[in-house]
Design an enzyme around this catalytic site. Structure first.
Site, PDB file in Angstrom:
ATOM      1  N   PRO A  97      50.967  40.060  38.972  1.00  0.00           N
ATOM      2  CG  PRO A  97      49.428  38.287  39.679  1.00  0.00           C
ATOM      3  CD  PRO A  97      50.783  39.094  40.250  1.00  0.00           C
ATOM      4  CG  ASP A  98      47.602  41.859  33.726  1.00  0.00           C
ATOM      5  OD1 ASP A  98      46.848  40.752  33.921  1.00  0.00           O
ATOM      6  OD2 ASP A  98      47.613  42.429  32.487  1.00  0.00           O
ATOM      7  CG  PHE A  99      43.288  43.059  38.154  1.00  0.00           C
ATOM      8  CD1 PHE A  99      42.909  42.450  39.381  1.00  0.00           C
ATOM      9  CD2 PHE A  99      44.050  44.096  38.299  1.00  0.00           C
ATOM     10  CE1 PHE A  99      43.146  42.820  40.561  1.00  0.00           C
ATOM     11  CE2 PHE A  99      44.604  44.713  39.429  1.00  0.00           C
ATOM     12  CZ  PHE A  99      44.207  44.001  40.553  1.00  0.00           C
ATOM     13  NE  ARG A 100      39.002  43.653  33.988  1.00  0.00           N
ATOM     14  CZ  ARG A 100      39.104  44.667  35.049  1.00  0.00           C
ATOM     15  NH1 ARG A 100      40.389  45.019  35.081  1.00  0.00           N
ATOM     16  NH2 ARG A 100      38.396  44.674  35.893  1.00  0.00           N
ATOM     17  CG  ASN A 171      48.880  49.488  39.963  1.00  0.00           C
ATOM     18  OD1 ASN A 171      48.016  49.107  39.262  1.00  0.00           O
ATOM     19  ND2 ASN A 171      50.040  49.644  38.996  1.00  0.00           N
ATOM     20  CG  ASP A 173      52.211  47.871  43.217  1.00  0.00           C
ATOM     21  OD1 ASP A 173      52.265  49.261  43.114  1.00  0.00           O
ATOM     22  OD2 ASP A 173      51.992  47.476  41.947  1.00  0.00           O
ATOM     23  CG  HIS A 190      41.052  51.475  42.237  1.00  0.00           C
ATOM     24  ND1 HIS A 190      41.216  50.429  41.071  1.00  0.00           N
ATOM     25  CD2 HIS A 190      40.359  52.511  41.655  1.00  0.00           C
ATOM     26  CE1 HIS A 190      40.348  50.989  40.075  1.00  0.00           C
ATOM     27  NE2 HIS A 190      39.747  52.167  40.524  1.00  0.00           N
TER      28      HIS A 190
HETATM   29  P1  OAD Z   1      44.277  45.014  33.702  1.00  0.00           P
HETATM   30  O1  OAD Z   1      44.563  43.767  34.081  1.00  0.00           O
HETATM   31  O2  OAD Z   1      42.603  45.180  33.494  1.00  0.00           O
HETATM   32  O3  OAD Z   1      44.576  45.544  32.598  1.00  0.00           O
HETATM   33  C1  OAD Z   1      46.182  45.499  32.758  1.00  0.00           C
HETATM   34  C2  OAD Z   1      46.561  46.010  31.275  1.00  0.00           C
HETATM   35  O4  OAD Z   1      47.859  46.068  31.034  1.00  0.00           O
HETATM   36  C3  OAD Z   1      46.049  44.999  30.092  1.00  0.00           C
HETATM   37  O5  OAD Z   1      45.694  45.794  28.859  1.00  0.00           O
HETATM   38  C4  OAD Z   1      47.567  44.221  29.697  1.00  0.00           C
HETATM   39  O6  OAD Z   1      47.441  43.902  28.416  1.00  0.00           O
HETATM   40  C5  OAD Z   1      48.395  45.301  30.050  1.00  0.00           C
HETATM   41  N1  OAD Z   1      49.716  44.816  30.292  1.00  0.00           N
HETATM   42  C6  OAD Z   1      50.101  43.803  31.216  1.00  0.00           C
HETATM   43  N2  OAD Z   1      51.490  43.907  31.261  1.00  0.00           N
HETATM   44  C7  OAD Z   1      52.190  44.867  30.669  1.00  0.00           C
HETATM   45  C8  OAD Z   1      53.349  45.290  30.414  1.00  0.00           C
HETATM   46  N3  OAD Z   1      54.218  44.723  30.834  1.00  0.00           N
HETATM   47  N4  OAD Z   1      53.396  46.566  29.720  1.00  0.00           N
HETATM   48  C9  OAD Z   1      52.405  47.212  29.180  1.00  0.00           C
HETATM   49  N5  OAD Z   1      51.306  46.501  29.290  1.00  0.00           N
HETATM   50  C10 OAD Z   1      50.936  45.662  29.949  1.00  0.00           C
HETATM   51  O7  OAD Z   1      44.577  45.929  35.171  1.00  0.00           O
HETATM   52  P2  OAD Z   1      43.912  47.421  35.280  1.00  0.00           P
HETATM   53  O8  OAD Z   1      43.526  47.990  34.366  1.00  0.00           O
HETATM   54  O9  OAD Z   1      44.850  47.932  36.025  1.00  0.00           O
HETATM   55  O10 OAD Z   1      40.710  46.747  40.839  1.00  0.00           O
HETATM   56  O11 OAD Z   1      42.441  47.187  36.228  1.00  0.00           O
HETATM   57  C11 OAD Z   1      41.802  48.131  36.917  1.00  0.00           C
HETATM   58  C12 OAD Z   1      41.367  47.510  38.171  1.00  0.00           C
HETATM   59  O12 OAD Z   1      40.357  46.283  37.879  1.00  0.00           O
HETATM   60  C13 OAD Z   1      41.961  47.175  39.223  1.00  0.00           C
HETATM   61  O13 OAD Z   1      42.275  48.468  40.017  1.00  0.00           O
HETATM   62  C14 OAD Z   1      41.441  46.076  40.045  1.00  0.00           C
HETATM   63  C15 OAD Z   1      40.643  45.269  38.852  1.00  0.00           C
HETATM   64  O14 OAD Z   1      39.570  44.931  39.355  1.00  0.00           O
HETATM   65  C16 OAD Z   1      40.394  46.056  42.211  1.00  0.00           C
HETATM   66  O15 OAD Z   1      39.078  45.851  42.188  1.00  0.00           O
HETATM   67  C17 OAD Z   1      41.500  45.752  43.059  1.00  0.00           C
END
Ligand code: OAD
Length: 371
Positions: A97-100, A171, A173, A190
């Site tokens: 899963p992503d974060f936001r 990431n 992962d 990170h």
């Molecule tokens: P976010 O969850 O903030 O953003 C992920 C983005 O990817 C969102 O804009 C989604 O719309 C988009 N998205 C999701 N699935 C997708 C797909 N299949 N194709 C295209 N877009 C997609 O994640 P990050 O930006 O990586 O730090 O977050 C940055 C940091 O915030 C992370 O490294 C983490 C977190 O706090 C830590 O502390 C572990």
């Protein structure tokens, strides 16, 4: 070295130690190391409007400001130093899963941990107070089989073609490495889950050791005599310094970049998000994401961090292209337009079969779906 800072004030952790004075000092200390003097000089001139260069725009190097234009720019050998910047969205199709993202993102699903705010689970001050929630979550998220996505293989293909200057990822992962990108091509901004360290005596532990502790439901403790420190994976928490390699690579890399491709990140976390403004004003920037993002920092950081505002839509747009799509589809479409489409599909198939074979050899084989 810069510290990882969340720039959205609504999501700032609110513990006592996070008072404004401490934060301001931390940020300034971090900035001192992160920003090289020439960058800082130019940046301050710009922010204080002292720049001689009134016209801030660069020249258009794309024949058309579109994905097609970017594809031709690559196909016609007009760029040789591509940087890719990635976030959690490039790994969601691998089941992580992503974060936001609303609903499915990690930060919407942490209620059971009773945290002061979702980000606390990755905040170092909170971890010192209460490391348990992080390890419970780590167990829950520990991937059974790590399978790179088509997007990871597109990045690998850029490398195979000799066009990838560097891949910057938020990431942890390790899918970039599994996809076959060599270590020197990746900057894990990170940190990584691959190694862990005792927070007290700094003794290093392996991933296997950490995995065993996580699956035994214990908070990992140092095994050195007279040391009972907590052992933490080397991922960067909010309030911790970014790896030295990040600071070492950013300056020269972004100066030489001639195409920036940003994928699967909300661009909410600094200093990573502001990297997009460190390329030259002529450098085209392609952003592939499900949602558009406004990466301009808010609050205190708004003055000190360079803005990364893109211009995807105005009449003056000359280098910024937004492709609203999944990272996998966006990369496949770009590959098709360049003429690499079939080759990319073959690479994905071959590599996936290789991973399946390796899994079949291991004790608990798990089949990876061919993509
Ligand atoms: P976010 O969850 O903030 O953003 C992920 C983005 O990817 C969102 O804009 C989604 O719309 C988009 N998205 C999701 N699935 C997708 C797909 N299949 N194709 C295209 N877009 C997609 O994640 P990050 O930006 O990586 O730090 O977050 C940055 C940091 O915030 C992370 O490294 C983490 C977190 O706090 C830590 O502390 C572990």
């Amino acid at each position: 070295m810069a510290e990882k800072e969340e720039t959205d004030p609504k999501t700032q952790p609110k513990s006592d130690s996070e008072n404004v004075g401490v934060n301001a000092q931390k940020v300034l200390d971090g900035l001192n190391e992160f920003l090289d003097p020439s960058f800082l000089g130019n940046f301050m001139r710009e922010r204080l409007h002292l720049s001689d260069d009134v016209d801030e725009s660069g020249k258009q190097v794309l024949d058309e400001v579109s994905v097609e234009g970017v594809a031709r720019y690559i196909k016609d050998n007009k760029c040789k130093n591509i940087i890719t910047m990635a976030g959690a969205g490039i790994s969601t199709s691998a089941g992580i899963p992503d974060f936001r993202s609303e609903g499915s993102g990690l930060y919407d699903n942490l209620q059971k941990y009773n945290l002061p705010c979702p980000e606390a689970i990755f905040t170092i001050d909170y971890f010192h107070e209460n490391p348990k929630p992080f390890f419970v979550l780590a167990k829950e998220l520990f991937p059974g089989t790590l399978t790179p996505t088509p997007c990871h293989y597109f990045i690998r293909m850029l490398h195979d073609k000799g066009l990838l200057l560097r891949h910057y990822t938020q990431n942890i992962d390790t899918l970039e490495r599994i996809s076959g990108l060599p270590d020197d091509k990746v900057v894990e901004a990170h940190g990584t889950f691959h190694t862990s360290h005792c927070l007290t005596c700094k003794k290093q532990y392996t991933l296997e050791w950490m995995k065993e502790k996580i699956f035994s439901d214990v908070v990992p403790q140092c095994e050195e005599t007279d040391c009972e420190g907590v052992v933490k994976p080397d991922i960067v928490f909010f309030g911790e310094a970014l790896p030295k390699r990040f600071a070492d690579c950013v300056g020269p890399d972004f100066e030489n970049c001639d195409l920036l491709i940003i994928m699967g990140t909300s661009l909410k976390v600094q200093p990573f998000a502001s990297l997009s403004s460190r390329v030259s004003k002529d450098c085209p920037r392609l952003y592939i994401n499900l949602q558009a993002a406004d990466p301009a920092p808010a609050g205190f950081l708004a003055f000190f961090m360079p803005t990364s505002s893109f211009d995807f839509d105005s009449e003056k747009k000359y280098r910024d292209v937004f492709k609203q799509a999944t990272c996998d589809d966006g990369c496949q479409q770009l590959a098709d337009l360049i003429g690499w489409g079939k080759e990319l599909k073959t690479l994905i198939k071959t590599e996936t079969e290789k991973i399946n074979k390796e899994n079949a050899k291991s004790e608990k084989p798990e089949k990876v779906k061919a993509v």
